[in-house]
Design an enzyme around this catalytic site. Structure first.
Site, PDB file in Angstrom:
ATOM      1  N   CYS A 137       0.808  -1.194  -0.138  1.00  0.00           N
ATOM      2  CA  CYS A 137       0.457  -0.172  -0.085  1.00  0.00           C
ATOM      3  C   CYS A 137       0.476   1.300  -0.085  1.00  0.00           C
ATOM      4  O   CYS A 137       1.316   1.805   0.975  1.00  0.00           O
ATOM      5  CB  CYS A 137      -1.052  -0.042   1.183  1.00  0.00           C
ATOM      6  N   CYS A 140      -0.131   4.269   2.654  1.00  0.00           N
ATOM      7  CA  CYS A 140       0.139   3.853   3.969  1.00  0.00           C
ATOM      8  C   CYS A 140       1.668   3.831   3.846  1.00  0.00           C
ATOM      9  O   CYS A 140       1.066   4.362   5.353  1.00  0.00           O
ATOM     10  CB  CYS A 140      -0.301   2.992   4.341  1.00  0.00           C
ATOM     11  N   ASP A 141       2.676   3.446   3.272  1.00  0.00           N
ATOM     12  CA  ASP A 141       3.597   3.888   3.709  1.00  0.00           C
ATOM     13  C   ASP A 141       5.073   4.520   3.176  1.00  0.00           C
ATOM     14  O   ASP A 141       5.848   4.626   3.457  1.00  0.00           O
ATOM     15  CB  ASP A 141       4.155   2.401   3.258  1.00  0.00           C
TER      16      ASP A 141
END
Ligand code: NAP
Length: 311
Positions: A137, A140-141
């Site tokens: 993701c 997200c990261d």
């Protein structure tokens, strides 16, 4: 009598676009649906940075923002969210039973909208470096890779979309694809190929993810000549398709050879009173709008099913 009160009319598993749209329609039919959220509200849509193809948002909309709007819309009409995950399901008799870690729910009708999860490469280092440089993701990261070198695996829409997103942070983004032709749509291909931070390694697969405390390099093999090379990177983002979250329903519902639930045009599954919507039964469209449409259809079908029984 006390037992009877705990039977839900409609229980919805999953809170991605399909589950939340189903909740909106079931709520507006005055059925006060209960949703088991699973681990993340919004499903895969909520892990997408920007959604540019959901009608009504000409400037695009953030994935989490859209999921939040879906949720508010459903709750406004009486949908209830239970922050829990189904661990066991019994569809052999009605009311259907759904167990979580701490509770058991009973429902006259069930809508399954459990979505799909990212596929794994299955190479050494993938599990051990998960969260330490291995990610599924970018939204997200991506932030953790400011001014770092990262790799993206895959040649589909997801890989290219996420690679373009990663260029906001990363110094370089190397897309590793097993063929020399991308699967992604033309617009994304053009954007990726003209982005100065994006490089491509064609006809190649990742054989091993290497590092110490975190990822430091990838062992790559060229599938044409068998040659191996090492690519120094701090992170690897893997976007090689998805598999449906249907383990709970094995041997209870008819599925295809890839374990997607088989649903008809009215979202009926092989068990009367059980409906499916979204990526759990759709390996083809996989769009927010198609999943939401299936969710609405499943709720309408579930409502008619309950009405036909005089409930
Ligand atoms: P996908 O279209 O199935 O693409 C998966 C990619 O991973 C393919 O390029 C495939 O290679 C590669 N791959 C598969 N297994 C692999 C392995 N073991 N090792 C290395 N590479 C592997 O998946 P997706 O990109 O997640 O897209 C899924 C669906 O969502 C598609 O219908 C897509 O159009 C849609 N989507 C749309 C948008 C958008 O509209 N903006 C955004 C994201 C996703 P091959 O090409 O060689 O098979």
């Amino acid at each position: 009598m006390a037992e009877e009160k705990q039977i839900e009319d409609i229980l919805i598993l999953g809170t991605g676009p399909a589950g939340l749209a189903a909740a909106l329609y079931a709520a507006r039919a005055d059925l006060r649906p209960l949703l088991l959220t699973g681990t993340e509200i919004g499903g895969q849509a909520a892990t997408t940075d920007r959604i540019e193809n959901y009608p009504g948002f000409p400037d695009g909309v953030g994935g989490t923002e859209l999921a939040d709007l879906f949720q508010k819309n459903a709750e406004r009409f009486g949908a209830r969210l239970e922050y829990d995950t189904a661990t066991q399901v019994d569809l052999s008799s009605r009311p259907f039973s759904v167990k979580t870690y701490s509770k058991e729910f009973k429902a006259r009708a069930l809508i399954i909208a459990t979505g799909a999860s990212p596929n794994k490469l299955g190479v050494p280092g993938e599990e051990s470096f998960r969260g330490k440089g291995v990610s599924y993701c970018a939204t997200c990261d991506g932030w953790f890779f400011k001014d770092k070198d990262v790799a993206v695996v895959g040649g589909g829409d997801s890989a290219l979309e996420e690679a373009i997103f990663l260029t906001r942070y990363a110094k370089t983004v190397t897309i590793i694809h097993r063929r020399e032709e991308l699967r992604a749509g033309a617009l994304l291909q053009k954007r990726a190929k003209t982005n100065p931070k994006i490089k491509f390694i064609w006809n190649s697969v990742v054989e091993e993810i290497r590092g110490d405390q975190g990822v430091s390099s990838l062992l790559i093999q060229n599938v044409q000549d068998g040659g191996k090379s090492e690519l120094p990177v701090n992170g690897i983002f893997i976007f090689i398709g998805h598999s449906p979250n249907t383990q709970l329903f094995t041997n209870q519902l008819k599925m295809d050879d890839k374990n997607y639930i088989i649903a008809d045009a009215h979202m009926n599954t092989s068990v009367a009173g059980v409906f499916a919507a979204g990526e759990v039964c759709d390996a083809f469209f996989r769009q927010v709008i198609t999943s939401a449409g299936m969710g609405a259809a499943a709720a309408i079908s579930a409502t008619r099913f309950l009405e036909s029984e005089g409930e």
